[in-house]
Design a protein around this motif. Structure first.
Motif, PDB file in Angstrom:
ATOM      1  N   LEU A  92       0.860  -1.181   0.000  1.00 44.64           N
ATOM      2  CA  LEU A  92       0.000   0.000   0.000  1.00 44.64           C
ATOM      3  C   LEU A  92       0.893   1.226   0.000  1.00 44.64           C
ATOM      4  O   LEU A  92       1.957   1.231   0.630  1.00 44.64           O
ATOM      5  CB  LEU A  92      -0.902   0.034   1.232  1.00 44.64           C
ATOM      6  CG  LEU A  92      -1.973  -1.032   1.323  1.00 44.64           C
ATOM      7  CD1 LEU A  92      -2.736  -0.887   2.639  1.00 44.64           C
ATOM      8  CD2 LEU A  92      -2.932  -0.951   0.152  1.00 44.64           C
ATOM      9  N   GLY A  93       0.458   2.265  -0.715  1.00 42.68           N
ATOM     10  CA  GLY A  93       1.288   3.458  -0.767  1.00 42.68           C
ATOM     11  C   GLY A  93       0.496   4.731  -0.990  1.00 42.68           C
ATOM     12  O   GLY A  93      -0.664   4.708  -1.409  1.00 42.68           O
ATOM     13  N   LEU A  94       1.143   5.836  -0.698  1.00 43.26           N
ATOM     14  CA  LEU A  94       0.588   7.176  -0.874  1.00 43.26           C
ATOM     15  C   LEU A  94       1.682   8.044  -1.488  1.00 43.26           C
ATOM     16  O   LEU A  94       2.827   8.013  -1.035  1.00 43.26           O
ATOM     17  CB  LEU A  94       0.164   7.742   0.488  1.00 43.26           C
ATOM     18  CG  LEU A  94      -0.441   9.128   0.524  1.00 43.26           C
ATOM     19  CD1 LEU A  94      -1.786   9.138  -0.203  1.00 43.26           C
ATOM     20  CD2 LEU A  94      -0.618   9.585   1.962  1.00 43.26           C
ATOM     21  N   LYS A  95       1.322   8.789  -2.534  1.00 43.90           N
ATOM     22  CA  LYS A  95       2.270   9.693  -3.193  1.00 43.90           C
ATOM     23  C   LYS A  95       1.702  11.105  -3.211  1.00 43.90           C
ATOM     24  O   LYS A  95       0.483  11.298  -3.303  1.00 43.90           O
ATOM     25  CB  LYS A  95       2.514   9.288  -4.650  1.00 43.90           C
ATOM     26  CG  LYS A  95       3.274   8.032  -4.847  1.00 43.90           C
ATOM     27  CD  LYS A  95       3.511   7.820  -6.349  1.00 43.90           C
ATOM     28  CE  LYS A  95       4.243   6.536  -6.623  1.00 43.90           C
ATOM     29  NZ  LYS A  95       4.521   6.382  -8.062  1.00 43.90           N
ATOM     30  N   TYR A  96       2.600  12.072  -3.186  1.00 42.76           N
ATOM     31  CA  TYR A  96       2.226  13.480  -3.328  1.00 42.76           C
ATOM     32  C   TYR A  96       3.258  14.151  -4.228  1.00 42.76           C
ATOM     33  O   TYR A  96       4.462  13.906  -4.099  1.00 42.76           O
ATOM     34  CB  TYR A  96       2.197  14.193  -1.975  1.00 42.76           C
ATOM     35  CG  TYR A  96       2.002  15.673  -2.089  1.00 42.76           C
ATOM     36  CD1 TYR A  96       0.771  16.207  -2.473  1.00 42.76           C
ATOM     37  CD2 TYR A  96       3.043  16.554  -1.853  1.00 42.76           C
ATOM     38  CE1 TYR A  96       0.597  17.577  -2.596  1.00 42.76           C
ATOM     39  CE2 TYR A  96       2.879  17.923  -1.967  1.00 42.76           C
ATOM     40  CZ  TYR A  96       1.650  18.438  -2.341  1.00 42.76           C
ATOM     41  OH  TYR A  96       1.477  19.783  -2.469  1.00 42.76           O
ATOM     42  N   ALA A  97       2.784  14.968  -5.159  1.00 44.97           N
ATOM     43  CA  ALA A  97       3.661  15.726  -6.050  1.00 44.97           C
ATOM     44  C   ALA A  97       3.220  17.182  -6.064  1.00 44.97           C
ATOM     45  O   ALA A  97       2.027  17.480  -6.118  1.00 44.97           O
ATOM     46  CB  ALA A  97       3.600  15.158  -7.469  1.00 44.97           C
ATOM     47  N   ASP A  98       4.196  18.087  -6.033  1.00 41.56           N
ATOM     48  CA  ASP A  98       3.925  19.530  -6.071  1.00 41.56           C
ATOM     49  C   ASP A  98       4.833  20.155  -7.123  1.00 41.56           C
ATOM     50  O   ASP A  98       6.034  20.297  -6.912  1.00 41.56           O
ATOM     51  CB  ASP A  98       4.183  20.147  -4.708  1.00 41.56           C
ATOM     52  CG  ASP A  98       3.819  21.625  -4.649  1.00 41.56           C
ATOM     53  OD1 ASP A  98       3.316  22.171  -5.650  1.00 41.56           O
ATOM     54  OD2 ASP A  98       4.036  22.228  -3.588  1.00 41.56           O
TER      55      ASP A  98
END
Length: 131
Positions: A92-98
């Motif tokens: 399971l994973g979570l990604k964030y990009a800005d």
């Protein structure tokens, strides 16, 4: 673990090196602003760091994105990913990009209303099952 990398895809100002069957999600930043190489090409200088603790994996990356031709800045991007394996088969994973687009005159003139000139923030939640 830390690393620094540099990637360059050339462009002539009219045409650019393309990878239509590739995934740029793993390169030029997770916000996917550069799925198609801009006609002025791209230079991506980036650094990343990976850490693991208590079964979690944390990956952080910072990209400085510039044109290959005419030497102007497209923008900067910060990416972070947190994942955890569950047993032998699941993750399971979570990604964030800005992505922060640069509003310089050359970028706006050369790329108009493309994704290159627009800021973006994205979140992903994902699950992987291996069989």
């Amino acid at each position: 673990m830390m690393k620094a990398s540099y990637e360059r895809l050339s462009g002539t100002g009219t045409f650019a090196f393309q990878t239509p069957l590739g995934t740029n999600h793993a390169f030029q930043g997770t916000a996917d602003r550069f799925l198609t190489t801009p006609r002025d090409g791209i230079r991506d200088l980036y650094g990343s760091a990976v850490a693991t603790a208590w079964g979690f994996k944390l990956v952080a990356a910072y990209h400085v994105l510039e044109s290959d031709k005419f030497d102007y800045r497209y923008g900067e991007e910060f990416d972070i990913e947190l994942s955890r394996k569950l047993g032998q088969r699941y993750t399971l994973g979570l990604k964030y990009a800005d992505y922060d687009a640069d509003a310089n005159a050359t970028n706006l003139l050369r790329n108009g209303s493309s994704t290159v000139t627009a800021d973006a923030q994205k979140f992903w939640f994902y699950a992987v099952a291996r069989f």
